[in-house]
Design a protein around this motif. Structure first.
Motif, PDB file in Angstrom:
ATOM      1  N   TYR A  36       0.841  -1.190   0.000  1.00 52.56           N
ATOM      2  CA  TYR A  36       0.000   0.000   0.000  1.00 52.56           C
ATOM      3  C   TYR A  36       0.880   1.245   0.000  1.00 52.56           C
ATOM      4  N   GLY A  37       0.512   2.209  -0.834  1.00 57.69           N
ATOM      5  CA  GLY A  37       1.272   3.457  -0.874  1.00 57.69           C
ATOM      6  C   GLY A  37       0.762   4.379  -1.950  1.00 57.69           C
ATOM      7  N   VAL A  38       1.467   5.455  -2.157  1.00 57.36           N
ATOM      8  CA  VAL A  38       1.089   6.485  -3.130  1.00 57.36           C
ATOM      9  C   VAL A  38       2.304   6.823  -3.973  1.00 57.36           C
ATOM     10  N   HIS A  39       2.075   6.996  -5.268  1.00 52.42           N
ATOM     11  CA  HIS A  39       3.154   7.374  -6.186  1.00 52.42           C
ATOM     12  C   HIS A  39       2.614   8.481  -7.086  1.00 52.42           C
ATOM     13  N   GLU A  40       3.147   9.676  -6.936  1.00 50.78           N
ATOM     14  CA  GLU A  40       2.661  10.841  -7.675  1.00 50.78           C
ATOM     15  C   GLU A  40       3.758  11.455  -8.531  1.00 50.78           C
ATOM     16  N   VAL A  41       3.321  12.175  -9.565  1.00 54.22           N
ATOM     17  CA  VAL A  41       4.227  12.900 -10.447  1.00 54.22           C
ATOM     18  C   VAL A  41       3.929  14.386 -10.334  1.00 54.22           C
ATOM     19  N   ILE A  42       4.970  15.177 -10.115  1.00 51.20           N
ATOM     20  CA  ILE A  42       4.836  16.631 -10.088  1.00 51.20           C
ATOM     21  C   ILE A  42       5.331  17.145 -11.434  1.00 51.20           C
ATOM     22  N   GLN A 100       8.976  13.365  -8.588  1.00 51.40           N
ATOM     23  CA  GLN A 100       8.058  12.336  -8.119  1.00 51.40           C
ATOM     24  C   GLN A 100       7.998  12.295  -6.593  1.00 51.40           C
ATOM     25  N   LEU A 101       6.932  11.711  -6.093  1.00 48.55           N
ATOM     26  CA  LEU A 101       6.744  11.507  -4.662  1.00 48.55           C
ATOM     27  C   LEU A 101       6.256  10.085  -4.455  1.00 48.55           C
ATOM     28  N   VAL A 102       6.852   9.408  -3.499  1.00 42.11           N
ATOM     29  CA  VAL A 102       6.404   8.075  -3.107  1.00 42.11           C
ATOM     30  C   VAL A 102       6.179   8.072  -1.598  1.00 42.11           C
ATOM     31  N   ALA A 103       4.982   7.692  -1.193  1.00 44.30           N
ATOM     32  CA  ALA A 103       4.639   7.560   0.229  1.00 44.30           C
ATOM     33  C   ALA A 103       4.374   6.091   0.518  1.00 44.30           C
ATOM     34  N   SER A 104       4.898   5.610   1.630  1.00 49.92           N
ATOM     35  CA  SER A 104       4.890   4.175   1.884  1.00 49.92           C
ATOM     36  C   SER A 104       4.656   3.863   3.357  1.00 49.92           C
ATOM     37  N   GLN A 105       4.240   2.616   3.606  1.00 51.71           N
ATOM     38  CA  GLN A 105       4.192   2.097   4.976  1.00 51.71           C
ATOM     39  C   GLN A 105       5.580   1.731   5.472  1.00 51.71           C
ATOM     40  N   VAL A 106       6.477   1.443   4.543  1.00 52.98           N
ATOM     41  CA  VAL A 106       7.793   0.899   4.882  1.00 52.98           C
ATOM     42  C   VAL A 106       8.835   2.018   4.925  1.00 52.98           C
ATOM     43  N   VAL A 107       9.595   2.079   5.994  1.00 53.78           N
ATOM     44  CA  VAL A 107      10.696   3.024   6.125  1.00 53.78           C
ATOM     45  C   VAL A 107      11.967   2.331   5.642  1.00 53.78           C
ATOM     46  N   PRO A 108      12.686   2.911   4.671  1.00 58.45           N
ATOM     47  CA  PRO A 108      13.899   2.265   4.159  1.00 58.45           C
ATOM     48  C   PRO A 108      14.925   2.016   5.264  1.00 58.45           C
ATOM     49  N   GLU A 109      15.614   0.895   5.171  1.00 56.08           N
ATOM     50  CA  GLU A 109      16.602   0.535   6.176  1.00 56.08           C
ATOM     51  C   GLU A 109      17.710   1.582   6.267  1.00 56.08           C
ATOM     52  N   SER A 110      18.100   2.151   5.123  1.00 57.20           N
ATOM     53  CA  SER A 110      19.165   3.155   5.146  1.00 57.20           C
ATOM     54  C   SER A 110      18.748   4.378   5.954  1.00 57.20           C
TER      55      SER A 110
END
Length: 331
Positions: A98-104, A165-175
């Motif tokens: 689940y997440g969001v992927h948008e283009v500006i 672009q913008l990506v919103a996610s449930q997952v926080v990257p390990e880095s």
């Protein structure tokens, strides 16, 4: 002489090898032919007048007389037609997908170089970023958002028209989790933010500071992974990007535009990425973390060594980059 450095925040290790800059390159990146540009312009789905070729806009800057999803805009935000994450809770899909992927879409006309946009357009872009990050913060299923720009083939762009672009996610990257842990540990040990040290002189004598504005420090990281890698860090060490004031965003627009133009003067027309790294929504100022805008000039492909070791080879010491940038920026 080669020198190995490890970044105190990210933990990335870079081998600085200035001799690599002298090696012969037999495969050149050629500029697109005029007819290629013409084809891109004719098939450009982001151009004004082709609003039906994108998804419905979720944000736009447009004239008062114009209608949504019609001409009359100077910036549009739309859902990506080919998203990395899907904004639906399909039981059959991975629970973390689940997440969001948008283009500006940053301008209505076909333009491949963001540096050709004016200051007012940069201001609109950063206000759009703030709006979209704030909107997604309100979704309880989302934990993290990243804003990024890919320009050119080496930067990973699939379309020439200036966009980010913008990506919103449930997952926080390990880095990012590692950065947060490092910042927290540094704060506990030294009672000040690790981010505050980026513009200060290190015990080794290195200072990453390029220039300062009212609201920002421009720095080159101690262990820059890419030649002329440069970060813009808020002097207030504000934790979240979407908490930025209008005055801060205006300063950021001017600073980033000047910096990108300076890099273009030094390096010539080049591909690059920039990223607004802002922490997970629940991060507090007690973490010692601050958001930043990170610019990565892409002068060469990542190759087997980088991909296999997660170490980077950089032919340009940050000290050299700082010297050139200061001269170009007049600081």
């Amino acid at each position: 002489m080669s020198v190995i450095r490890t970044d105190p925040l990210t933990g990335f290790t870079t081998i600085f090898a200035p001799e690599r800059a002298k090696r012969p390159i037999a495969i050149a990146k050629t500029a697109p032919f005029d007819e290629d540009i013409q084809v891109q312009m004719e098939t450009d789905p982001f151009a004004e007048g082709k609003e039906s070729e994108t998804t419905l806009e979720v944000y736009a800057v447009r004239t008062s007389q114009s209608e949504p999803n019609q001409p009359g805009w100077s910036l549009r935000v739309v859902a990506n037609k080919y998203p990395a994450l899907i904004p639906s809770n399909d039981p059959s899909s991975d629970q973390n997908s689940y997440g969001v992927h948008e283009v500006i879409v940053e301008c209505p006309q076909f333009e491949t170089q963001v540096t050709r946009l004016g200051l007012s357009q940069f201001q609109e872009i950063f206000r759009a970023y703030r709006n979209r990050v704030a909107v997604h913060r309100c979704d309880p299923q989302l934990n993290y958002v990243i804003v990024f720009k890919n320009q050119g083939i080496l930067g990973g762009a699939s379309l020439g028209h200036a966009h980010s672009q913008l990506v919103a996610s449930q997952v926080v990257p390990e880095s990012l989790s590692q950065e947060l842990e490092t910042a927290q540990r540094y704060l506990e040990q030294h009672e000040n933010s690790l981010f505050s040290t980026f513009s200060q002189e290190m015990p080794s004598g290195f200072s990453g500071l390029v220039t300062s504005t009212t609201h920002f420090n421009v720095v080159c990281p101690y262990a820059s992974r890419f030649a002329f890698e440069t970060w813009i860090v808020p002097r207030t060490l504000r934790t979240h990007f979407d908490d930025s004031t209008d005055q801060e965003l205006d300063d950021l627009a001017q600073t980033s535009r000047r910096l990108l133009l300076a890099l273009e003067e030094i390096l010539g027309s080049h591909d690059f990425n920039y990223v607004i790294q802002t922490p997970p929504f629940d991060t507090t100022k007690e973490s010692g973390y601050a958001w930043s805008l990170r610019i990565y000039p892409r002068l060469a492909h990542l190759a087997g060594f980088e991909l296999s070791t997660n170490m980077f080879i950089n032919p340009v010491f940050p000290e050299q980059a700082i010297k050139h940038l200061k001269k170009q920026l007049g600081s």
